[in-house]
Design an enzyme around this catalytic site. Structure first.
Site, short mmCIF file in Angstrom:
data_model
loop_
_atom_site.label_atom_id
_atom_site.label_comp_id
_atom_site.label_asym_id
_atom_site.label_seq_id
_atom_site.Cartn_x
_atom_site.Cartn_y
_atom_site.Cartn_z
CB ALA A 158 3.79 -13.92 -6.69
CG ASP A 174 -4.70 -2.92 3.10
OD1 ASP A 174 -4.60 -2.62 4.18
OD2 ASP A 174 -4.72 -4.12 2.70
#
Length: 372
Positions: A39, A144
């Site tokens: 990222a 999640d």
């Protein structure tokens, strides 16, 4: 004798490199790497806006779960959800462009502080619930929710930070996907019904349970179902979840209204657990509710410029390896941060296989749809 081909260059190259359609993005700095890929922060040269770009290596590992993550995220547009911008293809990577959250993870903020005072915990919880409400209204269950998947748009020095839900890797759509039944998530936050063997469950109510765990953790600085004397015993944590066995620390005082909300959320039977609309009507939740959260958020008509068909086509193309995709080097897992003296940090994104497998009451062939 065949010579080995060189591995593909790292995505985004050096800071300052131009990537994307017509060189639209200029890379700024690394944000991290993990088993998902890499990222980077980048600047949109058209708008001047900072964005985060996640790079996934091309190839057949980009399966339906990746498509589901992208399409589900694309369908959401809310101030308390990280905004999806677009996907584009590179020689060796699929790039996912999304909103940049300058304040980092809520986990880091609470790890530095130990715990939040009740008013601050409520401020973040109110935003979390409103963002989650939008997900559910759009037919998306997250599955999640945790401190690490809750980002902040600023460090709070100039203005109060805004919560941003992120990472829809385990999400499911009521319109595109089958009903949830896989055991997915992170042990500390997982709902009791998710532990049951291949039984269908309400993803929305499992999300509500995770919200309760988040609130408890913000208030008390520890996970509700973790044994403080044996923090890394994940089997014991899961057994406690199954029995809904937790307590409120006596040395930390919270209001009766707050504990009332928690005990109505952390209920083993999802049918008896509060729903998101019921949480929104609870007296504790309504205290000091920001004006922007009083009314239902209306999604703007230009919420995403890239159509679902365009996204699908790009994802499908990314399933073909790039010129050197099959020789890509292994990317190490992200180093997990520890919680500086308190129990936060011991139960983060961990596979459930080892923890569940050591509980005799659970079948050995339980299906684990774990990606981390």
């Amino acid at each position: 004798m065949q010579t080995a081909r060189a591995p593909p260059p790292m995505p985004g190259g050096n800071a300052g490199d131009l990537i994307g359609p017509n060189g639209r993005y200029q890379t700024v700095h690394d944000l991290g790497q993990g088993n998902f890929g890499v990222a980077k922060a980048a600047r949109n040269l058209v708008t001047g806006q900072l964005v985060a770009i996640k790079f996934l290596r091309r190839g057949d590992k980009l399966d339906k779960s990746v498509e589901r993550e992208i399409l589900n995220h694309r369908s959401l547009c809310h101030p308390n959800i990280i905004r999806f911008h677009e996907v584009f293809l590179m020689d060796n990577y699929l790039a996912i462009v999304m909103e940049y959250a300058a304040g980092g993870e809520l986990f880091d903020r609470i790890a530095a502080r130990g715990r939040f005072e009740e008013a601050e915990a409520r401020y973040f919880f109110q935003q979390l619930v409103c963002g989650l409400e939008h997900c559910h209204r759009m037919g998306i269950c997250h599955r999640d929710l945790k401190l690490e998947n809750t980002l902040l748009d600023s460090d709070g020095e100039k203005s109060a930070p805004r919560v941003k839900i992120c990472d829809f890797g385990y999400s499911k759509s009521a319109y595109r996907d089958s009903k949830p039944k896989s055991t997915v998530g992170t042990p500390a936050y997982i709902a009791p019904e998710v532990l049951k063997r291949r039984m269908e469950y309400s993803g929305e109510q499992a999300d509500v349970w995770s919200c309760g765990v988040l609130l408890y953790t913000m208030l008390f600085g520890s996970y509700p179902f973790e044994d403080p004397e044996d923090q890394r015993n994940y089997s014991k944590t899961i057994q406690r979840i199954s029995k809904v066995e937790y307590y409120f620390p006596q040395n930390i005082q919270v209001t009766r209204e707050c504990t009332d909300l928690l005990v109505r959320i952390l209920v083993g039977d999802p049918g008896q657990r509060l729903t998101i609309p019921q949480i929104r009507c609870h007296p504790w939740f309504l205290q000091n509710l920001p004006r922007e959260l009083l009314e239902e958020y209306v999604t703007p008509s230009d919420s995403c410029t890239q159509s679902e068909a365009e996204c699908r086509a790009i994802i499908q193309a990314a399933q073909t390896p790039g010129p050197a995709g099959q020789f890509a080097p292994h990317l190490p897992l992200r180093t997990q941060q520890q919680g500086g003296g308190h129990s936060l940090g011991s139960l983060q994104s961990l596979g459930l296989s080892s923890a569940l497998g050591s509980i005799p009451s659970l079948p050995a062939d339980m299906h684990y749809d774990m990606m981390q």
